[in-house]
Scaffold this motif. Structure first.
Motif, PDB file in Angstrom:
ATOM      1  N   ALA A 238      46.894 -35.679   1.755  1.00  0.00           N
ATOM      2  CA  ALA A 238      47.414 -36.721   2.870  1.00  0.00           C
ATOM      3  C   ALA A 238      48.472 -37.560   1.797  1.00  0.00           C
ATOM      4  O   ALA A 238      49.377 -38.158   1.996  1.00  0.00           O
ATOM      5  N   SER A 239      47.746 -37.923   0.572  1.00  0.00           N
ATOM      6  CA  SER A 239      48.731 -38.613  -0.656  1.00  0.00           C
ATOM      7  C   SER A 239      49.892 -37.859  -0.773  1.00  0.00           C
ATOM      8  O   SER A 239      51.119 -38.327  -0.846  1.00  0.00           O
TER       9      SER A 239
ATOM     10  N   ILE B 140      36.672 -33.453   1.080  1.00  0.00           N
ATOM     11  CA  ILE B 140      37.260 -34.974   1.198  1.00  0.00           C
ATOM     12  C   ILE B 140      38.238 -35.218   0.462  1.00  0.00           C
ATOM     13  O   ILE B 140      39.268 -35.738   0.761  1.00  0.00           O
ATOM     14  N   ARG B 141      38.123 -34.705  -0.931  1.00  0.00           N
ATOM     15  CA  ARG B 141      39.095 -34.855  -1.962  1.00  0.00           C
ATOM     16  C   ARG B 141      40.227 -34.432  -1.462  1.00  0.00           C
ATOM     17  O   ARG B 141      41.339 -34.763  -1.940  1.00  0.00           O
ATOM     18  N   GLU B 142      40.186 -33.009  -1.289  1.00  0.00           N
ATOM     19  CA  GLU B 142      41.323 -32.188  -0.810  1.00  0.00           C
ATOM     20  C   GLU B 142      42.057 -32.830   0.155  1.00  0.00           C
ATOM     21  O   GLU B 142      43.174 -32.772   0.100  1.00  0.00           O
TER      22      GLU B 142
ATOM     23  N   ARG C  89      26.676 -31.052  -0.341  1.00  0.00           N
ATOM     24  CA  ARG C  89      27.104 -32.304  -0.711  1.00  0.00           C
ATOM     25  C   ARG C  89      28.453 -32.238  -1.366  1.00  0.00           C
ATOM     26  O   ARG C  89      29.600 -32.685  -1.219  1.00  0.00           O
ATOM     27  N   HIS C  90      28.210 -31.244  -2.368  1.00  0.00           N
ATOM     28  CA  HIS C  90      29.423 -31.054  -3.241  1.00  0.00           C
ATOM     29  C   HIS C  90      30.727 -30.394  -2.536  1.00  0.00           C
ATOM     30  O   HIS C  90      31.867 -30.640  -2.751  1.00  0.00           O
ATOM     31  N   GLN C  91      30.241 -29.452  -1.662  1.00  0.00           N
ATOM     32  CA  GLN C  91      31.413 -28.813  -0.823  1.00  0.00           C
ATOM     33  C   GLN C  91      32.182 -30.073   0.092  1.00  0.00           C
ATOM     34  O   GLN C  91      33.448 -29.776   0.118  1.00  0.00           O
ATOM     35  N   THR C  92      31.135 -30.883   0.718  1.00  0.00           N
ATOM     36  CA  THR C  92      31.767 -31.902   1.532  1.00  0.00           C
ATOM     37  C   THR C  92      32.628 -32.934   0.834  1.00  0.00           C
ATOM     38  O   THR C  92      33.609 -33.258   0.957  1.00  0.00           O
TER      39      THR C  92
END
Length: 101
Positions: A85-86, A78-80, A71-74
């Motif tokens: 994208a930002s 996603i945050r990366e 879960r933490h890796q996912t």
């Protein structure tokens, strides 16, 4: 009139009896039963059973740790991705600003 009062009383007492049967009032009795029989023959487990239980608990804990890591890796990926994208959007806006678009 007497029959309706009697019927009302019977229905009321029946309802109360049924409702009391639904409440969890046996928890104290269950605990007392378990405490009384805790040291009785048959209540003890063998060393092999204890080892197996500890092994199963360790495996369960390992599975939970693994699921948490996934879960933490996912979440991190996603945050990366969102951060990348930002950054890309920011770069495009900077280029647009340079060329006056």
């Amino acid at each position: 009139m007497k029959n309706s009062k009697l019927l009302f009383l019977v229905a009321t007492f029946s309802s109360v009896a049924i409702m009391q049967g639904c409440t969890p009032k046996t928890a104290g009795l269950d605990s007392a039963y378990l405490n009384k029989n805790r040291g009785a023959d048959g209540a003890q487990i063998t060393r092999a059973e204890a080892r197996q239980y500890r092994r199963q608990q360790a495996l369960t804990a390992d599975e939970i740790r693994l699921e948490n890591m996934k879960r933490h890796q996912t979440t991190d990926s996603i945050r990366e991705g969102a951060s990348a994208a930002s950054s890309a959007v920011g770069a495009i806006q900077s280029v647009k600003g340079l060329f006056g678009f």
